[in-house]
Design a protein around this motif. Structure first.
Motif, PDB file in Angstrom:
ATOM      1  N   TYR A  37       3.855   2.361  14.513  1.00 14.28           N
ATOM      2  CA  TYR A  37       2.494   2.171  14.008  1.00 14.28           C
ATOM      3  C   TYR A  37       1.520   3.281  14.413  1.00 14.28           C
ATOM      4  CZ  TYR A  37       3.956  -2.469  12.588  1.00 14.28           C
ATOM      5  OH  TYR A  37       4.601  -3.514  11.994  1.00 14.28           O
ATOM      6  N   LYS A  38       1.793   3.931  15.555  1.00 16.44           N
ATOM      7  CA  LYS A  38       0.858   4.948  16.037  1.00 16.44           C
ATOM      8  C   LYS A  38       1.458   6.351  16.081  1.00 16.44           C
ATOM      9  CE  LYS A  38      -2.702   4.074  17.573  1.00 16.44           C
ATOM     10  NZ  LYS A  38      -4.046   4.031  16.951  1.00 16.44           N
ATOM     11  N   GLY A  39       2.781   6.446  15.932  1.00 17.59           N
ATOM     12  CA  GLY A  39       3.411   7.758  15.927  1.00 17.59           C
ATOM     13  C   GLY A  39       4.151   8.071  17.212  1.00 17.59           C
ATOM     14  N   GLY A  40       5.073   9.037  17.113  1.00 14.82           N
ATOM     15  CA  GLY A  40       5.914   9.385  18.244  1.00 14.82           C
ATOM     16  C   GLY A  40       5.162   9.970  19.420  1.00 14.82           C
ATOM     17  N   LEU A  61      -4.484   0.180   8.963  1.00 15.58           N
ATOM     18  CA  LEU A  61      -4.086   0.005  10.357  1.00 15.58           C
ATOM     19  C   LEU A  61      -5.269   0.207  11.293  1.00 15.58           C
ATOM     20  CD1 LEU A  61      -0.596   1.783  10.433  1.00 15.58           C
ATOM     21  CD2 LEU A  61      -1.061  -0.663  10.694  1.00 15.58           C
ATOM     22  N   LYS A  62      -6.093   1.181  11.002  1.00 19.04           N
ATOM     23  CA  LYS A  62      -7.261   1.454  11.836  1.00 19.04           C
ATOM     24  C   LYS A  62      -8.239   0.283  11.795  1.00 19.04           C
ATOM     25  CE  LYS A  62     -10.728   5.021  12.759  1.00 19.04           C
ATOM     26  NZ  LYS A  62     -11.267   6.347  12.337  1.00 19.04           N
ATOM     27  N   LYS A  63      -8.410  -0.295  10.604  1.00 15.66           N
ATOM     28  CA  LYS A  63      -9.309  -1.435  10.452  1.00 15.66           C
ATOM     29  C   LYS A  63      -8.801  -2.634  11.244  1.00 15.66           C
ATOM     30  CE  LYS A  63     -11.193  -4.616   7.002  1.00 15.66           C
ATOM     31  NZ  LYS A  63     -11.188  -5.014   5.574  1.00 15.66           N
ATOM     32  N   ARG A  64      -7.492  -2.919  11.129  1.00 17.62           N
ATOM     33  CA  ARG A  64      -6.919  -4.049  11.864  1.00 17.62           C
ATOM     34  C   ARG A  64      -7.053  -3.849  13.367  1.00 17.62           C
ATOM     35  NH1 ARG A  64      -3.426  -7.682   9.233  1.00 17.62           N
ATOM     36  NH2 ARG A  64      -3.436  -8.715  11.250  1.00 17.62           N
ATOM     37  N   GLU A  65      -6.783  -2.627  13.805  1.00 21.92           N
ATOM     38  CA  GLU A  65      -6.861  -2.326  15.237  1.00 21.92           C
ATOM     39  C   GLU A  65      -8.286  -2.509  15.760  1.00 21.92           C
ATOM     40  OE1 GLU A  65      -5.958   1.375  18.304  1.00 21.92           O
ATOM     41  OE2 GLU A  65      -5.124   1.384  16.284  1.00 21.92           O
ATOM     42  N   LYS A  66      -9.268  -2.055  15.002  1.00 18.62           N
ATOM     43  CA  LYS A  66     -10.669  -2.165  15.406  1.00 18.62           C
ATOM     44  C   LYS A  66     -11.101  -3.625  15.499  1.00 18.62           C
ATOM     45  CE  LYS A  66     -15.307  -0.536  14.187  1.00 18.62           C
ATOM     46  NZ  LYS A  66     -16.110   0.261  13.218  1.00 18.62           N
ATOM     47  N   GLU A  67     -10.709  -4.429  14.521  1.00 14.05           N
ATOM     48  CA  GLU A  67     -11.069  -5.841  14.506  1.00 14.05           C
ATOM     49  C   GLU A  67     -10.461  -6.569  15.698  1.00 14.05           C
ATOM     50  OE1 GLU A  67     -11.324  -6.354   9.618  1.00 14.05           O
ATOM     51  OE2 GLU A  67      -9.585  -7.099  10.747  1.00 14.05           O
ATOM     52  N   LEU A  68      -9.178  -6.303  15.949  1.00 12.82           N
ATOM     53  CA  LEU A  68      -8.471  -6.985  17.022  1.00 12.82           C
ATOM     54  C   LEU A  68      -8.979  -6.555  18.395  1.00 12.82           C
ATOM     55  CD1 LEU A  68      -4.898  -6.820  15.496  1.00 12.82           C
ATOM     56  CD2 LEU A  68      -6.357  -8.830  15.693  1.00 12.82           C
ATOM     57  N   ILE A 107       0.849  -1.196   0.000  1.00 11.68           N
ATOM     58  CA  ILE A 107       0.000   0.000   0.000  1.00 11.68           C
ATOM     59  C   ILE A 107       0.881   1.241   0.000  1.00 11.68           C
ATOM     60  CG2 ILE A 107      -1.853   1.239   1.187  1.00 11.68           C
ATOM     61  CD1 ILE A 107      -2.562  -1.398   2.587  1.00 11.68           C
ATOM     62  N   SER A 108       0.823   2.017  -1.047  1.00  7.57           N
ATOM     63  CA  SER A 108       1.666   3.213  -1.148  1.00  7.57           C
ATOM     64  C   SER A 108       0.958   4.485  -0.678  1.00  7.57           C
ATOM     65  CB  SER A 108       2.134   3.406  -2.604  1.00  7.57           C
ATOM     66  OG  SER A 108       1.019   3.509  -3.481  1.00  7.57           O
ATOM     67  N   ASP A 109      -0.368   4.511  -0.801  1.00  3.57           N
ATOM     68  CA  ASP A 109      -1.127   5.697  -0.428  1.00  3.57           C
ATOM     69  C   ASP A 109      -1.186   5.851   1.096  1.00  3.57           C
ATOM     70  OD1 ASP A 109      -3.120   7.876  -1.414  1.00  3.57           O
ATOM     71  OD2 ASP A 109      -4.175   6.844   0.217  1.00  3.57           O
ATOM     72  N   THR A 110      -0.850   7.022   1.599  1.00  2.00           N
ATOM     73  CA  THR A 110      -0.801   7.267   3.040  1.00  2.00           C
ATOM     74  C   THR A 110      -2.152   7.067   3.710  1.00  2.00           C
ATOM     75  OG1 THR A 110       0.984   8.876   2.737  1.00  2.00           O
ATOM     76  CG2 THR A 110      -0.212   8.952   4.825  1.00  2.00           C
ATOM     77  N   LYS A 111      -3.217   7.569   3.090  1.00  4.33           N
ATOM     78  CA  LYS A 111      -4.550   7.439   3.665  1.00  4.33           C
ATOM     79  C   LYS A 111      -4.983   5.971   3.725  1.00  4.33           C
ATOM     80  CE  LYS A 111      -6.376  12.004   2.451  1.00  4.33           C
ATOM     81  NZ  LYS A 111      -7.443  12.766   1.737  1.00  4.33           N
ATOM     82  N   GLU A 112      -4.647   5.225   2.681  1.00  7.11           N
ATOM     83  CA  GLU A 112      -5.008   3.809   2.658  1.00  7.11           C
ATOM     84  C   GLU A 112      -4.249   3.035   3.729  1.00  7.11           C
ATOM     85  OE1 GLU A 112      -4.591   2.094  -1.187  1.00  7.11           O
ATOM     86  OE2 GLU A 112      -5.962   3.488  -2.159  1.00  7.11           O
ATOM     87  N   ARG A 113      -2.997   3.409   3.957  1.00  8.57           N
ATOM     88  CA  ARG A 113      -2.201   2.750   4.994  1.00  8.57           C
ATOM     89  C   ARG A 113      -2.812   3.005   6.374  1.00  8.57           C
ATOM     90  NH1 ARG A 113       3.231   1.455   3.645  1.00  8.57           N
ATOM     91  NH2 ARG A 113       3.930   2.057   5.737  1.00  8.57           N
ATOM     92  N   LYS A 114      -3.201   4.252   6.631  1.00  5.04           N
ATOM     93  CA  LYS A 114      -3.819   4.594   7.909  1.00  5.04           C
ATOM     94  C   LYS A 114      -5.157   3.878   8.076  1.00  5.04           C
ATOM     95  CE  LYS A 114      -1.716   9.156   8.568  1.00  5.04           C
ATOM     96  NZ  LYS A 114      -1.980  10.617   8.726  1.00  5.04           N
ATOM     97  N   ALA A 115      -5.918   3.787   6.989  1.00  5.56           N
ATOM     98  CA  ALA A 115      -7.218   3.108   7.041  1.00  5.56           C
ATOM     99  C   ALA A 115      -7.034   1.621   7.328  1.00  5.56           C
ATOM    100  CB  ALA A 115      -7.958   3.307   5.724  1.00  5.56           C
TER     101      ALA A 115
END
Length: 206
Positions: free
Chosen positions: A161-164, A116-123, A106-114
């Motif tokens: 994954y979440k930032g500094g 990660l957010k999806k995986r986090e929500k599922e888990l 995934i190269s698009d920044t928004k898609e990458r964030k989406a």
């Protein structure tokens, strides 16, 4: 006493954020065994083709030498806690590799964030309850085991994954309750007992 209980209750949500920030799916019972084709090496001896298998090295482990009864009791407690937390840490390593593989596509920044957010929500929905069952000491142990299995500290994983800002914030919260997200596993020093127990578990000796 009330302060201690308050600290423990507050640290549990912290552990959930820590683990889910790295995308950890934690149920060893849910592992699926995939069928694989196994190709064996062979040797030809007097016109006969024989399978040739290299056996895995089996380490010879001696019992841990206790200095006193207190250390023996600590060892027994660690055995119980490691059996609970080690599968979590090892699942972390596998899941992080899976996430990194998907992110590399995934190269698009928004898609990458989406993603990660999806995986986090599922888990979070699936594993919030089992994570809350961890004791304070198991949570602190898990932080070290994650470093052992992934090569990264929990602080580094949250930062990646979440930032500094998130990493600094949760590190500050953790330090208030005696934890350190930057804890590293020292198998030849402070964590020699933990390393011994893990090797014993891996070889079916305990």
């Amino acid at each position: 006493m009330l302060q201690i209980k308050s600290n423990i209750n507050y640290i549990k949500p912290l552990l959930i954020i820590i683990l889910l920030s790295t995308g950890i799916a934690i149920s060893a019972q849910n592992d699926t065994i995939r069928k694989q084709d196994i190709i064996l090496q062979h040797q030809i001896i007097e016109n006969d083709t024989l399978p040739h298998i290299t056996l895995k090295e089996v380490p010879v482990l001696s019992p841990f030498k206790f200095k006193n009864k207190r250390q023996k009791r600590r060892y027994s407690k660690l055995v119980r806690n490691i059996k609970v937390t080690l599968p979590y840490a090892r699942k972390a390593s596998a899941t992080i590799n899976d996430i990194n593989t998907n992110l590399s596509l995934i190269s698009d920044t928004k898609e990458r964030k989406a993603y990660l957010k999806k995986r986090e929500k599922e888990l979070f929905a699936e594993f919030e309850t089992p994570l809350k069952k961890l004791s304070f000491s198991q949570g602190r142990l898990l932080i070290k085991l994650i470093n052992r299995e992934t090569g990264d500290t929990t602080y580094q994983l949250i930062k990646e994954y979440k930032g500094g800002v998130s990493a600094v914030f949760w590190q500050g919260i953790a330090r208030l309750f005696g934890s350190n997200l930057k804890s590293e596993f020292d198998r030849e020093g402070d964590d020699v007992m933990i390393e011994h127990i893990i090797l014993m578990i891996d070889n079916g000796l305990i």
